[in-house]
Design a protein around this motif. Structure first.
Motif, PDB file in Angstrom:
ATOM      1  N   ARG A 120      15.734  41.446  63.807  1.00  0.00           N
ATOM      2  CA  ARG A 120      15.245  40.093  63.527  1.00  0.00           C
ATOM      3  C   ARG A 120      15.315  39.222  64.775  1.00  0.00           C
ATOM      4  N   PHE A 121      16.452  39.242  65.450  1.00  0.00           N
ATOM      5  CA  PHE A 121      16.594  38.432  66.658  1.00  0.00           C
ATOM      6  C   PHE A 121      15.726  38.969  67.789  1.00  0.00           C
ATOM      7  N   LEU A 122      15.725  40.282  67.971  1.00  0.00           N
ATOM      8  CA  LEU A 122      14.964  40.865  69.074  1.00  0.00           C
ATOM      9  C   LEU A 122      13.473  40.599  68.905  1.00  0.00           C
ATOM     10  N   ILE A 303      14.578  30.937  76.153  1.00  0.00           N
ATOM     11  CA  ILE A 303      14.190  31.212  74.774  1.00  0.00           C
ATOM     12  C   ILE A 303      15.347  31.812  74.005  1.00  0.00           C
ATOM     13  N   ALA A 304      16.068  32.753  74.610  1.00  0.00           N
ATOM     14  CA  ALA A 304      17.183  33.418  73.925  1.00  0.00           C
ATOM     15  C   ALA A 304      18.243  32.432  73.475  1.00  0.00           C
ATOM     16  N   ARG A 305      18.495  31.403  74.292  1.00  0.00           N
ATOM     17  CA  ARG A 305      19.534  30.428  73.946  1.00  0.00           C
ATOM     18  C   ARG A 305      19.147  29.524  72.789  1.00  0.00           C
ATOM     19  N   THR A 306      17.877  29.507  72.426  1.00  0.00           N
ATOM     20  CA  THR A 306      17.429  28.614  71.345  1.00  0.00           C
ATOM     21  C   THR A 306      17.371  29.300  69.981  1.00  0.00           C
ATOM     22  N   LEU A 307      17.728  30.570  69.904  1.00  0.00           N
ATOM     23  CA  LEU A 307      17.498  31.324  68.673  1.00  0.00           C
ATOM     24  C   LEU A 307      18.488  30.996  67.542  1.00  0.00           C
ATOM     25  N   GLU A 308      19.636  30.459  67.855  1.00  0.00           N
ATOM     26  CA  GLU A 308      20.572  30.107  66.785  1.00  0.00           C
ATOM     27  C   GLU A 308      21.276  28.779  67.084  1.00  0.00           C
ATOM     28  N   PRO A 309      20.515  27.680  67.180  1.00  0.00           N
ATOM     29  CA  PRO A 309      21.135  26.387  67.529  1.00  0.00           C
ATOM     30  C   PRO A 309      22.151  25.911  66.511  1.00  0.00           C
ATOM     31  N   ALA A 310      21.993  26.312  65.256  1.00  0.00           N
ATOM     32  CA  ALA A 310      22.887  25.817  64.205  1.00  0.00           C
ATOM     33  C   ALA A 310      24.307  26.345  64.363  1.00  0.00           C
TER      34      ALA A 310
END
Length: 312
Positions: A120-122, A303-310
């Motif tokens: 999912r993340f990849l 982009i990678a750093r924005t995938l789980e801001p919560a």
């Protein structure tokens, strides 16, 4: 004064205005090579009047005449020849540096991944990279964390996504996302009715962690989450691969614990239940060389750093 070198004709004129436009340098070089503003314009696909005006502006800025205009073309003055002797190597060096950077950026971004990464993340990461920066090409390499770390050091990879937050001080580590954990159960198991499995419930069962999982990170996450619990979960490292472990669970011979990469698999006879209230999820990080300044790598990490801001 004796011993001083007399100033050249060109050195007597010092630029007093803003920095020189690189286009002006190209126009001067082309005009000198073709000995004509008209022929230089044809070569550069630019109107001759534009070349004449740019060179005139440069001459005004320098306070020196670079060309003598005539009916049949132009001739370079001594000041113009000295200017060319200095400007042309600088422009060629700049073009060589530009070509080197462009060649490096045109190379595919080499990314190390492993079977422990959540699809999912990849997928989200690569899809956003393609959408936002379609000119960036990526090439994936599968492998273990230790192999990827060695490839980062030897520069065979630009970046590697690995579980954990530990790396050599000489390696740049960027946290990118964290993943949840789930218990692997056979269908019909008493815990099937649960929406999630809490730590007291987990501690009543012996569970295996397959070799394709981020084993150390899972054990650390469970141990930290259960440090205040009365009973601690019974965890066992297993040599079984992902498919073999799922087969054993489906046959009712054991229970398992896994990350999101395994829960993405649809396997007959097996269900997954997430671990509830996991305070320390399994963290994944991107490893790269500190001096790797490729623009494609910077875009990838942004982009990678924005995938789980919560979860930050």
């Amino acid at each position: 004064m004796h011993g001083q070198r007399p100033a050249s004709a060109f050195e007597q004129y010092r630029p007093q205005a803003s920095p020189i436009d690189l286009r002006q340098l190209r126009y001067v070089i082309a005009a000198a090579e073709h000995r004509s503003f008209r022929r230089a314009g044809a070569y550069l696909n630019i109107h001759p009047s534009a070349i004449s005006k740019r060179i005139h502006d440069l001459e005004t800025r320098l306070g020196a005449i670079l060309f003598v205009r005539g009916p049949s073309g132009v001739e370079v003055t001594p000041e113009g020849r000295e200017f060319l002797n200095r400007a042309q190597p600088a422009l060629e060096a700049l073009q060589a540096a530009t070509d080197t950077i462009v060649k490096g950026e045109s190379r595919a971004l080499r990314i190390g991944v492993s079977c422990a990464i959540s699809p999912r993340f990849l997928y989200a990461l690569l899809d956003l990279l393609k959408t936002r920066y379609p000119m960036i090409r990526e090439k994936l390499f599968d492998g273990e964390s230790a192999d990827h770390l060695a490839s980062i050091r030897s520069r065979r990879l630009d970046v590697a996504i690995v579980p954990g937050q530990n790396a050599s001080p000489s390696i740049r580590l960027t946290r990118v996302w964290s993943e949840s954990l789930s218990m692997i159960l056979p269908t019909g198991h008493p815990l099937e009715a649960c929406q999630a499995v809490d730590f007291p419930t987990l501690s009543r069962w012996h569970v295996l962690i397959g070799q394709n999982e981020p084993t150390e990170e899972i054990i650390n996450a469970i141990s930290l989450g259960a440090k205040n619990a009365v009973c601690h979960p019974s965890l066992e490292r297993s040599t079984l691969g992902r498919v073999a472990l799922l087969s054993q669970v489906a046959l009712g011979r054991c229970l398992g614990l896994c990350g999101e990469a395994t829960t993405a698999i649809s396997f007959p006879g097996v269900i997954f239940r997430p671990i509830a209230n996991l305070p320390y999820p399994v963290v994944f990080s991107a490893l790269s060389q500190p001096d790797n300044n490729r623009l494609a790598l910077r875009r990838f990490l942004e982009i990678a750093r924005t995938l789980e801001p919560a979860r930050r």
